[in-house]
Each structure stands twice: as structure tokens, then as C-alpha cells.
Design a protein around this motif. Structure first.
Motif, PDB file in Angstrom:
ATOM      1  N   ASP A   1      37.644  13.181 -23.904  1.00 21.33           N
ATOM      2  CA  ASP A   1      36.461  13.878 -23.389  1.00 21.33           C
ATOM      3  C   ASP A   1      35.211  13.036 -23.534  1.00 21.33           C
ATOM      4  OD1 ASP A   1      37.977  16.076 -22.859  1.00 21.33           O
ATOM      5  OD2 ASP A   1      37.688  16.933 -24.848  1.00 21.33           O
ATOM      6  N   LEU A   2      35.303  11.991 -24.372  1.00 21.92           N
ATOM      7  CA  LEU A   2      34.112  11.189 -24.653  1.00 21.92           C
ATOM      8  C   LEU A   2      33.873  10.239 -23.493  1.00 21.92           C
ATOM      9  CD1 LEU A   2      35.000  10.393 -28.338  1.00 21.92           C
ATOM     10  CD2 LEU A   2      33.751  12.335 -27.426  1.00 21.92           C
ATOM     11  N   PHE A   3      32.718  10.385 -22.853  1.00 21.05           N
ATOM     12  CA  PHE A   3      32.472   9.714 -21.588  1.00 21.05           C
ATOM     13  C   PHE A   3      32.580   8.196 -21.706  1.00 21.05           C
ATOM     14  CE2 PHE A   3      29.491   7.648 -18.692  1.00 21.05           C
ATOM     15  CZ  PHE A   3      30.083   7.991 -17.499  1.00 21.05           C
ATOM     16  N   ILE A   4      31.926   7.636 -22.737  1.00 22.58           N
ATOM     17  CA  ILE A   4      31.880   6.171 -22.828  1.00 22.58           C
ATOM     18  C   ILE A   4      33.264   5.609 -23.092  1.00 22.58           C
ATOM     19  CG2 ILE A   4      30.992   4.279 -24.231  1.00 22.58           C
ATOM     20  CD1 ILE A   4      28.409   5.852 -24.436  1.00 22.58           C
ATOM     21  N   ILE A   5      33.994   6.251 -24.027  1.00 20.46           N
ATOM     22  CA  ILE A   5      35.349   5.800 -24.340  1.00 20.46           C
ATOM     23  C   ILE A   5      36.212   5.858 -23.089  1.00 20.46           C
ATOM     24  CG2 ILE A   5      37.361   6.258 -25.780  1.00 20.46           C
ATOM     25  CD1 ILE A   5      35.403   6.008 -27.787  1.00 20.46           C
TER      26      ILE A   5
ATOM     27  N   CYS B   1      35.327   3.118 -20.570  1.00 25.22           N
ATOM     28  CA  CYS B   1      35.831   1.808 -20.986  1.00 25.22           C
ATOM     29  C   CYS B   1      37.323   1.699 -20.735  1.00 25.22           C
ATOM     30  CB  CYS B   1      35.563   1.589 -22.469  1.00 25.22           C
ATOM     31  SG  CYS B   1      33.850   1.373 -22.824  1.00 25.22           S
TER      32      CYS B   1
ATOM     33  N   GLU C   1      42.115  -0.460 -15.077  1.00 30.57           N
ATOM     34  CA  GLU C   1      42.125  -0.763 -13.643  1.00 30.57           C
ATOM     35  C   GLU C   1      41.928  -2.254 -13.378  1.00 30.57           C
ATOM     36  OE1 GLU C   1      43.092   1.090 -11.283  1.00 30.57           O
ATOM     37  OE2 GLU C   1      43.358   2.796 -12.618  1.00 30.57           O
ATOM     38  N   VAL C   2      41.043  -2.875 -14.185  1.00 27.35           N
ATOM     39  CA  VAL C   2      40.825  -4.308 -13.965  1.00 27.35           C
ATOM     40  C   VAL C   2      42.097  -5.086 -14.280  1.00 27.35           C
ATOM     41  CG1 VAL C   2      39.605  -6.314 -14.847  1.00 27.35           C
ATOM     42  CG2 VAL C   2      38.346  -4.280 -14.251  1.00 27.35           C
TER      43      VAL C   2
ATOM     44  N   ARG D   1      45.195  -4.021 -14.284  1.00 21.99           N
ATOM     45  CA  ARG D   1      46.292  -3.739 -13.353  1.00 21.99           C
ATOM     46  C   ARG D   1      45.997  -4.254 -11.959  1.00 21.99           C
ATOM     47  NH1 ARG D   1      49.569   0.816 -13.309  1.00 21.99           N
ATOM     48  NH2 ARG D   1      48.423   1.476 -11.482  1.00 21.99           N
ATOM     49  N   GLY D   2      44.717  -4.403 -11.628  1.00 22.05           N
ATOM     50  CA  GLY D   2      44.384  -4.790 -10.268  1.00 22.05           C
ATOM     51  C   GLY D   2      44.579  -6.261  -9.974  1.00 22.05           C
TER      52      GLY D   2
ATOM     53  N   TYR E   1      49.666  -1.312 -18.348  1.00 17.68           N
ATOM     54  CA  TYR E   1      50.732  -0.612 -17.620  1.00 17.68           C
ATOM     55  C   TYR E   1      51.320   0.514 -18.457  1.00 17.68           C
ATOM     56  CZ  TYR E   1      50.656  -3.765 -13.691  1.00 17.68           C
ATOM     57  OH  TYR E   1      50.270  -4.441 -12.568  1.00 17.68           O
TER      58      TYR E   1
ATOM     59  N   MET F   1      29.718  19.923 -22.217  1.00 14.01           N
ATOM     60  CA  MET F   1      28.926  19.704 -23.418  1.00 14.01           C
ATOM     61  C   MET F   1      27.854  20.776 -23.550  1.00 14.01           C
ATOM     62  SD  MET F   1      29.853  16.944 -25.064  1.00 14.01           S
ATOM     63  CE  MET F   1      31.295  15.969 -24.750  1.00 14.01           C
TER      64      MET F   1
ATOM     65  N   GLN G   1      30.523   7.848 -29.733  1.00 13.89           N
ATOM     66  CA  GLN G   1      30.251   7.118 -28.492  1.00 13.89           C
ATOM     67  C   GLN G   1      29.189   6.065 -28.686  1.00 13.89           C
ATOM     68  OE1 GLN G   1      30.636   9.100 -24.759  1.00 13.89           O
ATOM     69  NE2 GLN G   1      30.571  11.070 -25.789  1.00 13.89           N
TER      70      GLN G   1
ATOM     71  N   ALA H   1      30.775   3.208 -30.422  1.00  7.94           N
ATOM     72  CA  ALA H   1      31.649   2.484 -29.501  1.00  7.94           C
ATOM     73  C   ALA H   1      30.825   1.645 -28.542  1.00  7.94           C
ATOM     74  CB  ALA H   1      32.517   3.468 -28.727  1.00  7.94           C
TER      75      ALA H   1
ATOM     76  N   ILE I   1      30.880  -2.382 -28.041  1.00  9.39           N
ATOM     77  CA  ILE I   1      31.215  -3.014 -26.763  1.00  9.39           C
ATOM     78  C   ILE I   1      30.096  -3.950 -26.333  1.00  9.39           C
ATOM     79  CG2 ILE I   1      31.531  -2.532 -24.318  1.00  9.39           C
ATOM     80  CD1 ILE I   1      32.921   0.101 -25.407  1.00  9.39           C
TER      81      ILE I   1
ATOM     82  N   LYS J   1      50.437  -8.220  -5.101  1.00  7.54           N
ATOM     83  CA  LYS J   1      50.056  -8.997  -6.272  1.00  7.54           C
ATOM     84  C   LYS J   1      51.099 -10.076  -6.569  1.00  7.54           C
ATOM     85  CE  LYS J   1      49.203  -5.297  -8.694  1.00  7.54           C
ATOM     86  NZ  LYS J   1      49.014  -4.513  -9.908  1.00  7.54           N
TER      87      LYS J   1
ATOM     88  N   TYR K   1      41.552  -9.745  -5.606  1.00  6.65           N
ATOM     89  CA  TYR K   1      42.745  -8.942  -5.889  1.00  6.65           C
ATOM     90  C   TYR K   1      42.356  -7.533  -6.344  1.00  6.65           C
ATOM     91  CZ  TYR K   1      46.101 -12.731  -5.448  1.00  6.65           C
ATOM     92  OH  TYR K   1      46.897 -13.712  -4.961  1.00  6.65           O
ATOM     93  N   LEU K   2      41.304  -7.469  -7.172  1.00  5.66           N
ATOM     94  CA  LEU K   2      40.892  -6.170  -7.688  1.00  5.66           C
ATOM     95  C   LEU K   2      40.427  -5.268  -6.551  1.00  5.66           C
ATOM     96  CD1 LEU K   2      40.555  -4.643 -10.265  1.00  5.66           C
ATOM     97  CD2 LEU K   2      38.246  -5.484 -10.447  1.00  5.66           C
TER      98      LEU K   2
ATOM     99  N   SER L   1      43.381  -4.010  -4.636  1.00  7.90           N
ATOM    100  CA  SER L   1      44.088  -2.947  -5.354  1.00  7.90           C
ATOM    101  C   SER L   1      43.323  -1.645  -5.307  1.00  7.90           C
ATOM    102  CB  SER L   1      44.278  -3.321  -6.817  1.00  7.90           C
ATOM    103  OG  SER L   1      44.891  -4.537  -6.924  1.00  7.90           O
ATOM    104  N   LEU L   2      41.998  -1.732  -5.527  1.00  6.18           N
ATOM    105  CA  LEU L   2      41.221  -0.497  -5.587  1.00  6.18           C
ATOM    106  C   LEU L   2      41.218   0.193  -4.231  1.00  6.18           C
ATOM    107  CD1 LEU L   2      38.246  -1.426  -7.895  1.00  6.18           C
ATOM    108  CD2 LEU L   2      40.317  -0.157  -8.414  1.00  6.18           C
TER     109      LEU L   2
END
Lengths: 435, 425
Positions: A257-261, A264, A270-271, A273-274, A315, B1, B29, B32, B36, B363, B402-403, B406-407
Motif C-alpha cells: 500500500d506504500l506508494f513509494i515502495i 520503486c 518493468e525496467v 523485464r523490458g 521475473y 489514507m 516511505q 525508503a 533510494i 527480446k 527495448y524498454l 516492451s512497454l
């Protein structure tokens, strides 16, 4: 009832007659399965013809194969001496002559026992995970196994793996102490940060110091010597072992539910796998040095293992997410209503069910991962295909193709096929629903 | 929320950030995010330092400088004086070409094998099982190398086609040549080309032909209009069937619509088949399919075809038997049951994994490196990087290509999923 007299009454039973030959045994089976309609008959004959063509061409080549020759020219001489008039025979001598190279690459031959022992240690370590009936004490081996395998494979001072392992000890101790004295959130943060600080600043000097006091170690083997199926197995197994927990965490992050997590996790998955794995491998080869502090030189095999692990974990995350999404909402709500916190409800209620659903997908990912280890040949590592081209480059075996491809292909087939069968077995064993 | 908008009565204490579930998620958050940002700052900082140390900068200007290398297979005009950007585009088009060809072939193979594997015929189903398991459990790279080796080692050389008593002959009445340098197939040329390209005689004495983009645009445009008209005819038939219960026979109208306009256009343009022939040491004219393309294409389609076969099989098995029985009970003809009842339901199961297989194939086409096919990785991610030393920019662009691909594909798939999903509570 009519008045006419009955002229014949059977008073004994006739013995049962055998059914007509067209309705029993192989004939009936063939009629039902092979020639039930004109279309079917055509298909059968066509397939039999294909099978016959393949066997008649490849069969003699396989059966007449020469197993004891030290070079291609010697092998061709033997074939010519046999005097069949045609050159249809395989030179499997290349496999017997270069067996060690195909399996171990350029690993020093007097140290072959080390990778073999490491594989044994790995199996002992993985056994309690695969077979729940084994005694729980074996989990100690599971915890020691990664470091022991690392040490056995690369060698060097024993203090390096020990000091790295100590980092996990630091994490566990920090978690235990902080969760009792402060709170679980602080404990988790501490359990992540403290080991990181330890690994960055303390573990290196500690290992060096201990090694200078008590120089205990075995011969160091550089990564360049790794090769053949050993390299595939090292990359494949370490990626499999590390990517599973990482993938589960990513999947949980994506469902969070945590938006930032959540953002990320989504972007990461997606990056990764793409973009094709080969691009990631080239990234590991060409770009990773840009991203690390100047002057740091990182072993290429380790870089590849890290890249393959991250790739596989994305994956796995998608597979596990499928399992999480397939659970009915009541399971999550049930966990909440029991008063379990997030990690408890995940660990006790959600994940056991979600992982069970995802097993086929996870094993398929592992099979794909193991097959993809062949791609490391493009960045100059000696996986089986790399060894094959190295063998082809020698004067003895210049010009040999099919035998090597066949051998490598069969080895991969055996391992991947058995992994697939194990997943089917597991699926059946864990099947709790009535069917 | 919604809980966040409801402030606690007795004032805010700092410890609530850790203990109170209402605020804890924010704490997590923020931490985190900080981690990041710190990690990215660290990576970016290292990159800047490393680039400075190497005396490199970060710009994409190299895309405009002359490439200086040749590409043996190009779908658009290219020579080595053109820019790196143009070379990258040639590579991208080559990637898309092999991906497109591969997807079509893999789909055909997959559907055939998937259906045949369900056949009651023991030999056929076992043969298909061997194919599927064999291709699924052996790395794609081995198949590419193997087929590449078959093409270059086992096929006849062009000179074996020469002379009165040639040991090899071309297939399909001298139209297709299979050699160890690739496969030559005929091409179509137009004697009355409207593209304005200079017409050249393929063989001495033959009519001069040209084939430009405009010609093909005309043909394809006509084909598109025909397909549209065919759809109108079918819709009209549907309307009549709805109104009267009788469905008019339309197949000859639709067939005529498909063939006649295109035929007329081709005739007016003066379409002729230009066959390859041996000239000097090699074949000339026609379309040359290089070994690299053939090996990559065949290996990709056979490999992905095995996966698609399993998907198709699972999709058909997923439609319960009651559905076909119910169709029979309703009096639907057996030949239409498949189209009207089974396939629409199987498709819902088949399409999503099918598209992700197409994505995998695209791919996997980056394995072109194994046979030297000039795809985007070989041009932009290979020679261009080696010549300009722009690893960072080149890899970024290639990854972005490639990305994006795929997208786009997975976005389309999600859209399809939403539109065909069963509505649940």
C-alpha cells in the motif's frame, strides 16, 4: 406360446469365443489410435516417414561414433580405415578427450575435488528446504553452505567468507536487540543498515587482520579459470538461491500500500523485464565500472552473477505476484482480523498459499535462468559454449561442430527436463484441493 | 489514507512516527525514499567522477557523426557515410523485421503443434511432445548456433549450381536457390513503375523493371480497401441473417473482392517475377535471405513455437467439455462449434501468455550476436559503441529502445485483457 413343438433346446453353455482379431490387441489399438480416419492415417504415415528419415540419417552417425580419438584427423582416419565408403560417423572422441575441460573449464586439475565438494555441500544445504521430513538441525548446514561453497570454489583465506558471514550475524543480533528494546520498525532498519556499514568499512580490514594473525586458507583460484558446466552451475545455482527471496520481497513491494515502495518495485521490475538479458550482461561488462567508486575493480564473474540474479528476481517477482493476486481477498482479511501484523500474516497465511500456486512458474523461471547462463559466452566467460568454441579453435579439433552441440544440448536437456518433472511432482504433492 | 486527515486529539508526539500505525507508513516511505535518493546520488556521483577521470563527457552528439561501417542487411537506404543514428535505425528495423517474421512463424508452428499434440493419434502426439520438450529444455543459443552451422556447413556452394552437369539445382522451377551463403528467392518488379525509380533490366534482353515504395504502397492500399469492403459484405450478411434468419452466401463475393482489385493493380503496374540466377561466383537478383537471418529466424520461431504450442494446448484444455456438448445440444454444427464456442473462450486464456511469448521472442532476437545478424545490438550496441567509446550513451539508448517496445506491447496486452475479462463481482 405357439403350438409348434420345440425342436432344439440348448442345454450347455458355449465357451466364449475370442473377439475378432481386428478388435483386440495391437491391431485394435492401431485402428483406434493411428488410422481412425483418412486424415489420421495420412498424419500417421507422414510422422512415421519423418521419424524414419531422421533415424536413418542420424542413427548410423551416432552408432558408428568414434569414442577414442585424440584429434579430428585421427578420428577421420579410423572412420576411413573402417572402410564404409562414406563419412557418416560421429567423432565423440572430442568429448572423452576434453571431458574435464567441458565440465570444469580451466580449473586446476588437482583441485577438481573442490567444486565437486561444493556441489555436495550445496545439496546437503538445500535438502532440508526441499524435503521437509529431514531433521530441522540440518538448517545449520543450509546457513553455512553458501559461505562454504564460496570458499571451496574460489579458495583463498578462510577469514573472508567468515567475516562476510559475520555481517549477517550483526544483522540478526541488531534485530533481536532493537526489537526488544525499541520497536520492530527500528529493528528492521537497524538490521539492514548495521550490516551494510559493517561490510563497507569493517569486514575487509577484519578479514585482512585475522588472515595476518592466523594465515589459514587454501589455494586461490581466479574467476578466469572457471568454465564449462561448472560455470553454468555456479551462476545458475547462486542466482536461483538469491533471486527467490529477492523476488518475493519485490512482489510484496509491488502489492504494497506504500506508494513509494510500490513505485520503486514496479519501476525496477518493468525496467529489468523490458530489456533483454544480453543487454544487462553487456551493462555488467561495460558500464558497472562507471557506477562504482573510481578504482574499484570488480570480478567479472561476480558481476555476472549479480546481474543474472537481479534479472531472475524481477521475473520471480512477477510470478509470485500472480500467486498473491490469485488468493481470495478473505485470506488477507482473515490475517488482519486475527490481529497478525504484516510480516506475520505474510509469513503464516499469505505466502505459503501464494508460493504454492506459483511453484510451476517459479520452476519455469529457474529453467529459463539456467538456459540463459549460456549467454555469458558473449562477454568472454567460458561457459560450455565458450569452451566448445575454444576446443574448435585448437588444431586437434578444428572443424568439429555437431558432436559438441549435441553433447551440450543433451546435458542442458537432462537438467532442465528433470527440473520440470520435479515441479510437476511438487505441484501434485502440494495439491490440497479435491479434484 | 483517510486516517491521515484525522489528527489525533492529544497532540503529536515524535514517538508516534514509530509506534502509531497511522504515521508509521509515512516514516517507512520517507526512509525508503531517502535511501533510494542516496543510492542514486552515490551512483551518479561515481559516474560523474569516473567520466571525468576518463576525460569523457555525456552527450549524444555522436549520433550525427559519420558511422564509417557497412551493414550487410538494410531495409532503408544506408551507406557508411551516413550517421551513427541512421545505422542505429537500420539496426532497429532489422530487429523489428526478424521479430515480426519470427512471431508469425512461431504462431503458425505453435498453433499447429498445440492442436496436433492433443490429437488422438499416438504417433503424432508423441512426435509433437518430443518437439516441444526438446526445444523448451535446450537453450535457444544452442539452437541458433546449430541452425547457423547447418546453413553454412551442410548447404551446397553456389558453384555447385553451375554448368551443364551441375550437382545441385534450384527449387520451384529455378526460382529458389538454397546455398551455404543464404537463400535466394524471387522478387516482384514492376515494368510500369510509378515510383519514379530508374528501371533496370534484371537479365539482358528482359523488360526493365523497378520496384519503389510508391508501387508497394499502391498495392497494399488496394489490399486494405479490399479487406474493408470484405468486412462490409460480411456485416451486411450478418444483418440479413439477424433480420430474416437466412444467411446469404458471400464467399465468392468476398474472394472476388480480395483478388480482383489487387490483380488489376498488379497488372496495370506490370508486375513480373524476377528470379535469382547465377552470375560470377554468386547468385544475383531476387531477394537474398542471409544465413544470419535464416538461422535466427528459424531458431527463434521453432523455440518460441514450442512454448506457444503449450499455451495453445492449455487454452484448448481450459474450455470445459460441457461447452462443446452444450453447443451440440443447441444444434450448432460441429464445424462452427470451434469458431463460435470453443475458440472465443480459449482465446481469453491464450492471448495474454501468447503476447508475452512474442515479447520474449523480440527480446531474444538480441541473440543475433551469435550469428552476426546486424540488429540494433550489433549496430548501436556493438560497432557504434566500439568506434565512439560511448558505452554509457549507447547502452542507455539501446535499453530505452527495448524498454519502450516492451512497454508498448504490454500496454496493448493490458488493454486487451481489460476488454475481454469476465466481469466479476
Amino acid at each position: 406360446m405357439s403350438d409348434t413343438p420345440i425342436t432344439y433346446v440348448r442345454d450347455t453353455m458355449l465357451p466364449q469365443q475370442a473377439p475378432p482379431t481386428s478388435e483386440v490387441g495391437p491391431v485394435r489399438w492401431a485402428r483406434e489410435n493411428l488410422f481412425s480416419s483418412p486424415m489420421n492415417a495420412i498424419l500417421t504415415i507422414l510422422s512415421l516417414y519423418i521419424v524414419y528419415t531422421v533415424i536413418s540419417h542420424v542413427g548410423p552417425w551416432l552408432i558408428n561414433g568414434i569414442w577414442d580419438a585424440d584429434s579430428l584427423s585421427e578420428c577421420r582416419e579410423i572412420i576411413a580405415a573402417k572402410g564404409d565408403g562414406h563419412h557418416s560417423a560421429a567423432c565423440f572422441g572430442v568429448i572423452t578427450a576434453r571431458w574435464h575441460q567441458l565440465v570444469f573449464g580451466y580449473y586446476p586439475s588437482e583441485l577438481y575435488w573442490r567444486p565437486v565438494l561444493a556441489l555436495l555441500v550445496f545439496f546437503v544445504g538445500i535438502a532440508p528446504v526441499l524435503f521437509p521430513s529431514l531433521p530441522r538441525k540440518l538448517f545449520i548446514v543450509s546457513m553455512v553452505a553458501p559461505f562454504l561453497c564460496f570458499w571451496l570454489l574460489w579458495g583463498g583465506s578462510i577469514w573472508l567468507p567468515i567475516s562476510i558471514a559475520l555481517g549477517f550475524g550483526v544483522g540478526v543480533v541488531a534485530f533481536k536487540l532493537l526489537s526488544v528494546s525499541v520497536s520492530s520498525l527500528v529493528a528492521i532498519i537497524g538490521a539492514i543498515l548495521l550490516p551494510l556499514i559493517y561490510w563497507l568499512y569493517l569486514s575487509g580490514p577484519l578479514a585482512a587482520g585475522l588472515a595476518s594473525i592466523v594465515p589459514l586458507g587454501i589455494e586461490f583460484v581466479p574467476s578466469r579459470s572457471f568454465g564449462g558446466f561448472m560455470l553454468s552451475i555456479v551462476i545458475g545455482l547462486s542466482a536461483i538461491v538469491i533471486s527467490l527471496p529477492l523476488g518475493i520481497l519485490l512482489a510484496l513491494g509491488r502489492q504494497s500500500d506504500l506508494f513509494i515502495i510500490k513505485t520503486c518495485a514496479v519501476v525496477f521490475i518493468e525496467v529489468i523485464r523490458g530489456v533483454p538479458l544480453i543487454v544487462w550482461l553487456f551493462t555488467a561488462q561495460l558500464l558497472l565500472n562507471y557506477f562504482l567508486p573510481p578504482g574499484s575493480n570488480f570480478d567479472l564473474t561476480l558481476r555476472v552473477i549479480i546481474m543474472v540474479t537481479l534479472f531472475a528476481s524481477a521475473y520471480i517477482a512477477e510470478v509470485v505476484r500472480g500467486g498473491l493476486a490469485a488468493l481470495p481477498k478473505g485470506q488477507y482479511e482473515g490475517g488482519d482480523s486475527l490481529g497478525l501484523n504484516y510480516w506475520q500474516s505474510m509469513q503464516l497465511i499469505i505466502l505459503p498459499q501464494a508460493l504454492k500456486i506459483s511453484i510451476p512458474g517459479i520452476v519455469n523461471t529457474f529453467i529459463g535462468l539456467f538456459k540463459d547462463t549460456t549467454l555469458v559466452v558473449f562477454i568472454g566467460l567460458f561457459d560450455p559454449l565458450g569452451i566448445a568454441s575454444a576446443i574448435r579453435a585448437t588444431t586437434e579439433w578444428n572443424g568439429i561442430y555437431w558432436e559438441l552441440f549435441l553433447f551440450i544440448g543433451i546435458m542442458f536437456f537432462i537438467s532442465c527436463f528433470s527440473m520440470g518433472r520435479y515441479s510437476l511432482y511438487l505441484e501434485k504433492k502440494l495439491q490440497r484441493e479435491h479434484r | 489514507m483517510s486516517t491521515l486527515t484525522d489528527p489525533p486529539k492529544p497532540g503529536f508526539r515524535l514517538s508516534q512516527l514509530i509506534y502509531d500505525t497511522r504515521y508509521r507508513s509515512i516514516t517507512i516511505q520517507v526512509i525508503a525514499l531517502a535511501l533510494i535518493v542516496a543510492a542514486f546520488w552515490w551512483l551518479g556521483n561515481n559516474t560523474v567522477n569516473n567520466l571525468n577521470a576518463l576525460g569523457k563527457d555525456f552527450n549524444f552528439g555522436f549520433l550525427n557523426s559519420a558511422a564509417g561501417y557497412d551493414i550487410n542487411q538494410k531495409l532503408i537506404e544506408y551507406n557508411n557515410q551516413m550517421s551513427h543514428g541512421r545505422a542505429a535505425l537500420v539496426g532497429i528495423l532489422n530487429t523489428l523485421l526478424v521479430a515480426f517474421l519470427g512471431c508469425i512463424a512461431a504462431l503458425i508452428i505453435g498453433v499447429f503443434v498445440g492442436v496436433l499434440r492433443l490429437s488422438k493419434n499416438w504417433v503424432v502426439s508423441k512426435l509433437m511432445a518430443v518437439y516441444v520438450e526438446g526445444f523448451r529444455n535446450v537453450p535457444l543459443l544452442i539452437w541458433i548456433l546449430l541452425i547457423g552451422a547447418v546453413m553454412s556447413e551442410s548447404m551446397p556452394q553456389p558453384r555447385e549450381f553451375r554448368g551443364e552437369n551441375a550437382t545441385q539445382s534450384m527449387y520451384f522451377s529455378d526460382n529458389v536457390a538454397v546455398t551455404n551463403r543464404g537463400i535466394w528467392i524471387p522478387r516482384i518488379g514492376f515494368t510500369n513503375s510509378v515510383s519514379g525509380e530508374e528501371a533496370v533490366a534484371p537479365v539482358e534482353g528482359a523488360a526493365a523493371v523497378a520496384s519503389g515504395g510508391l508501387d508497394w504502397l499502391l498495392v497494399l492500399g488496394t489490399l486494405g480497401l479490399s479487406l474493408f469492403a470484405m468486412r462490409l459484405v460480411r456485416q451486411r450478411a450478418d444483418r440479413i441473417q439477424q433480420a430474416t434468419g437466412e444467411r446469404p452466401t458471400t464467399w465468392y463475393q468476398r474472394l472476388g473482392l480480395l483478388i480482383i482489385p489487387v490483380g488489376i493493380v498488379l497488372f496495370l503496374l506490370g508486375a513480373t517475377i524476377v528470379s535469382p540466377y547465377l552470375k560470377g561466383f554468386n547468385f544475383t537478383e531476387g531477394i537474398h535471405l542471409r544465413n544470419s537471418l535464416i538461422a535466427l529466424w528459424f531458431a527463434l520461431s521453432l523455440y518460441t513455437g514450442a512454448f506457444i504450442a503449450e499455451i495453445v494446448r492449455a487454452g484448448i484444455l481450459a474450455v470445459s467439455k460441457g461447452q462443446s456438448e452444450a453447443a451440440a445440444a443447441l444444434g450448432i454444427q460441429p464445424s462452427r462449434t470451434m469458431n463460435l464456442v470453443i475458440l472465443p473462450q480459449a482465446m481469453r486464456v491464450i492471448i495474454p501468455p501468447l503476447i508475452s511469448q512474442f515479447l520474449n521472442l523480440t527480446k531474444n532476437s538480441s541473440l543475433a550476436i551469435a550469428v552476426g545478424y546486424m540488429d540494433v545490438r550489433a549496430t548501436l550496441g556493438g560497432i557504434t559503441i566500439n568506434q565512439t567509446g560511448r558505452e554509457l550513451e549507447g547502452m542507455l539508448l539501446m535499453g530505452a529502445f527495448y524498454l519502450a517496445l516492451s512497454l508498448v506491447i504490454s500496454g496493448g496486452m493490458n488493454y486487451y485483457n481489460r476488454s475481454t475479462q469476465l466481469a466479476e463481482r
